[in-house]
Design a protein around this motif. Structure first.
Motif, PDB file in Angstrom:
ATOM      1  N   ALA A 110      39.268  42.361  49.817  1.00 29.00           N
ATOM      2  CA  ALA A 110      38.717  43.216  48.766  1.00 29.00           C
ATOM      3  C   ALA A 110      39.105  42.686  47.388  1.00 29.00           C
ATOM      4  N   LEU A 111      38.122  42.682  46.481  1.00 28.54           N
ATOM      5  CA  LEU A 111      38.365  42.132  45.147  1.00 28.54           C
ATOM      6  C   LEU A 111      39.101  43.131  44.262  1.00 28.54           C
ATOM      7  N   PRO A 112      40.203  42.716  43.632  1.00 31.25           N
ATOM      8  CA  PRO A 112      40.813  43.579  42.618  1.00 31.25           C
ATOM      9  C   PRO A 112      39.998  43.511  41.334  1.00 31.25           C
ATOM     10  N   ARG A 113      40.184  44.466  40.456  1.00 32.79           N
ATOM     11  CA  ARG A 113      39.523  44.401  39.156  1.00 32.79           C
ATOM     12  C   ARG A 113      40.228  43.353  38.303  1.00 32.79           C
ATOM     13  N   ALA A 114      39.453  42.488  37.676  1.00 35.24           N
ATOM     14  CA  ALA A 114      40.037  41.460  36.811  1.00 35.24           C
ATOM     15  C   ALA A 114      40.695  42.119  35.605  1.00 35.24           C
ATOM     16  N   THR A 115      41.937  41.741  35.315  1.00 33.79           N
ATOM     17  CA  THR A 115      42.669  42.329  34.184  1.00 33.79           C
ATOM     18  C   THR A 115      43.226  41.267  33.243  1.00 33.79           C
ATOM     19  N   VAL A 116      43.284  40.016  33.701  1.00 32.86           N
ATOM     20  CA  VAL A 116      43.792  38.936  32.860  1.00 32.86           C
ATOM     21  C   VAL A 116      42.881  37.726  33.016  1.00 32.86           C
ATOM     22  N   GLN A 117      43.073  36.752  32.131  1.00 34.32           N
ATOM     23  CA  GLN A 117      42.311  35.505  32.222  1.00 34.32           C
ATOM     24  C   GLN A 117      43.314  34.358  32.172  1.00 34.32           C
ATOM     25  N   ASN A 118      43.789  33.977  33.349  1.00 39.08           N
ATOM     26  CA  ASN A 118      44.883  33.013  33.427  1.00 39.08           C
ATOM     27  C   ASN A 118      44.588  31.829  34.344  1.00 39.08           C
ATOM     28  N   THR A 119      43.323  31.707  34.790  1.00 39.52           N
ATOM     29  CA  THR A 119      42.997  30.666  35.764  1.00 39.52           C
ATOM     30  C   THR A 119      41.639  30.046  35.424  1.00 39.52           C
ATOM     31  N   ASP A 120      41.561  28.731  35.506  1.00 38.43           N
ATOM     32  CA  ASP A 120      40.330  28.006  35.212  1.00 38.43           C
ATOM     33  C   ASP A 120      39.377  28.078  36.408  1.00 38.43           C
ATOM     34  N   GLY A 160      31.977  26.567  55.549  1.00 42.40           N
ATOM     35  CA  GLY A 160      32.588  27.430  56.550  1.00 42.40           C
ATOM     36  C   GLY A 160      33.177  28.694  55.967  1.00 42.40           C
ATOM     37  N   TRP A 161      32.632  29.149  54.811  1.00 40.46           N
ATOM     38  CA  TRP A 161      33.108  30.367  54.175  1.00 40.46           C
ATOM     39  C   TRP A 161      32.266  31.557  54.614  1.00 40.46           C
ATOM     40  N   GLY A 162      32.777  32.760  54.363  1.00 38.47           N
ATOM     41  CA  GLY A 162      32.020  33.985  54.548  1.00 38.47           C
ATOM     42  C   GLY A 162      31.504  34.503  53.222  1.00 38.47           C
ATOM     43  N   SER A 163      30.818  35.652  53.271  1.00 40.40           N
ATOM     44  CA  SER A 163      30.200  36.204  52.063  1.00 40.40           C
ATOM     45  C   SER A 163      31.218  36.653  51.023  1.00 40.40           C
ATOM     46  N   GLY A 164      32.473  36.859  51.443  1.00 41.61           N
ATOM     47  CA  GLY A 164      33.517  37.237  50.500  1.00 41.61           C
ATOM     48  C   GLY A 164      33.862  36.144  49.512  1.00 41.61           C
ATOM     49  N   SER A 165      33.315  34.958  49.720  1.00 44.00           N
ATOM     50  CA  SER A 165      33.537  33.842  48.794  1.00 44.00           C
ATOM     51  C   SER A 165      32.532  33.827  47.648  1.00 44.00           C
ATOM     52  N   VAL A 166      31.651  34.825  47.586  1.00 39.89           N
ATOM     53  CA  VAL A 166      30.621  34.896  46.547  1.00 39.89           C
ATOM     54  C   VAL A 166      30.932  36.080  45.628  1.00 39.89           C
ATOM     55  N   ILE A 167      31.020  35.808  44.335  1.00 41.15           N
ATOM     56  CA  ILE A 167      31.335  36.864  43.372  1.00 41.15           C
ATOM     57  C   ILE A 167      30.406  36.779  42.173  1.00 41.15           C
ATOM     58  N   GLY A 168      30.348  37.860  41.414  1.00 40.52           N
ATOM     59  CA  GLY A 168      29.644  37.869  40.144  1.00 40.52           C
ATOM     60  C   GLY A 168      30.588  37.473  39.022  1.00 40.52           C
ATOM     61  N   HIS A 169      30.030  36.972  37.929  1.00 46.53           N
ATOM     62  CA  HIS A 169      30.868  36.547  36.800  1.00 46.53           C
ATOM     63  C   HIS A 169      31.700  37.717  36.279  1.00 46.53           C
ATOM     64  N   LYS A 170      31.125  38.910  36.293  1.00 53.58           N
ATOM     65  CA  LYS A 170      31.847  40.080  35.801  1.00 53.58           C
ATOM     66  C   LYS A 170      33.027  40.439  36.695  1.00 53.58           C
ATOM     67  N   GLU A 171      33.003  39.982  37.945  1.00 49.40           N
ATOM     68  CA  GLU A 171      34.124  40.230  38.852  1.00 49.40           C
ATOM     69  C   GLU A 171      35.244  39.215  38.638  1.00 49.40           C
ATOM     70  N   TRP A 172      34.952  38.142  37.931  1.00 47.76           N
ATOM     71  CA  TRP A 172      35.921  37.077  37.669  1.00 47.76           C
ATOM     72  C   TRP A 172      36.573  37.222  36.302  1.00 47.76           C
ATOM     73  N   SER A 173      35.771  37.606  35.306  1.00 51.56           N
ATOM     74  CA  SER A 173      36.235  37.602  33.920  1.00 51.56           C
ATOM     75  C   SER A 173      36.151  38.995  33.298  1.00 51.56           C
ATOM     76  N   ILE A 174      37.158  39.360  32.503  1.00 51.70           N
ATOM     77  CA  ILE A 174      37.149  40.662  31.831  1.00 51.70           C
ATOM     78  C   ILE A 174      36.184  40.665  30.645  1.00 51.70           C
ATOM     79  N   GLU A 175      35.659  39.497  30.262  1.00 47.68           N
ATOM     80  CA  GLU A 175      34.780  39.403  29.101  1.00 47.68           C
ATOM     81  C   GLU A 175      33.305  39.395  29.451  1.00 47.68           C
ATOM     82  N   LYS A 176      32.961  39.371  30.741  1.00 56.20           N
ATOM     83  CA  LYS A 176      31.579  39.172  31.151  1.00 56.20           C
ATOM     84  C   LYS A 176      30.990  40.422  31.811  1.00 56.20           C
ATOM     85  N   ILE A 177      29.657  40.541  31.719  1.00 62.18           N
ATOM     86  CA  ILE A 177      28.960  41.687  32.315  1.00 62.18           C
ATOM     87  C   ILE A 177      27.968  41.255  33.392  1.00 62.18           C
TER      88      ILE A 177
END
Length: 283
Positions: A110-120, A160-177
């Protein structure tokens, strides 16, 4: 965690999943690898990009601008569901995001809500920009949503990944919608359903390399030959027929070159990636 796909592997995976692909410029060598690492890779990020039309959007995603040089993604998905390939390698698409989200992607939890931007994220993710105004009013045609599903499944299947390897930009970055207009949970369910089967349940599975080297006589060979003819890759003087011949191998080599393979990878002996891309009907 995986090594990135080569350009040949990437385009073959997309075509095997039934994706309509357009190759743009020198996309195979167009990247930002000189600015940082590319890989190991862990997933796919889906974006939307406001645009004034397909051509302008594709050009912009290929070139970028002074502040954000291109390529800005690996592929642009237009309203008709065509995927325009603009980059291969590190691209300027994901930017900084939350390490906890990356951890969840790696674990496919399960994806946590993004709260920081510390990874490229440009190191770790493939990126697809989808043409949409992002105002909640611009529609998402069925063909475009299906293309998002297919490209995501293609990359996941190749690694060999599952669907959990696919995310939206807004799920990665606190600055994106993005993306706005459809839910990523619903898209992941679509991707998971697609991954539950092969690229097409009506297609002949790859019979293995040794099958062809034994010069078989099989309806599978005839079906393969007909598909090669349909793809404009015929070296047949007559036929094709059920017996594997040198004409089959020459025709198949044309197909491999059409996919972008070269050298020993285009020697006419079928491999799984090129076979899946050919989509030979079940015989």
């Amino acid at each position: 965690m995986s090594d990135p796909l080569s350009a040949d592997q990437f385009i073959a995976a997309l075509r095997a999943e039934g994706v309509t692909v357009v190759e743009v410029g020198d996309w195979r060598n167009h990247n930002r690898n000189h600015k940082g690492a590319w890989g190991p890779v862990n997933g796919v990020v889906i974006h939307h990009t406001a645009s004034s039309g397909t051509r302008d959007t594709v050009d912009y995603c290929y070139d970028g601008d002074e502040e954000l040089p291109g390529p800005l993604c690996h592929g642009v998905i237009d309203k008709e569901g065509t995927v325009h390939l603009v980059g291969n390698g590190r691209t300027n698409h994901a930017g900084k995001g939350d390490a906890a989200v990356l951890d969840a992607v790696i674990q496919e939890s399960a994806l946590p809500r993004a709260t920081v931007q510390n990874t490229d994220g440009n190191v770790r993710f493939y990126g697809f920009e989808c043409i949409n105004e992002g105002d909640g009013k611009d529609p998402w045609p069925a063909a475009q949503l299906e293309a998002i599903e297919r490209v995501s499944a293609a990359v996941c299947r190749a690694h060999g990944w599952g669907s959990g390897s696919v995310i939206g930009h807004k799920e990665w970055s606190i600055e994106k919608i993005d993306p706005v207009g459809f839910g990523m949970d619903g898209m992941r369910k679509r991707i998971a359903k697609r991954l539950g089967s092969g690229p097409s349940p009506c297609n002949e599975p790859f019979p293995g390399s040794e099958f062809f080297r034994a010069a078989p006589r099989s309806a599978v060979i005839a079906a393969m030959g007909r598909r090669l003819v349909e793809e404009g890759c015929s070296a047949y003087l007559d036929g094709p027929g059920p017996r594997w011949t040198d004409a089959d191998r020459q025709s198949y080599a044309k197909w491999q070159r059409k996919l972008g393979f070269s050298g020993s990878d285009a020697d006419g002996w079928p491999g799984k990636a090129s076979w899946d891309a050919l989509r030979v009907p079940t015989s």
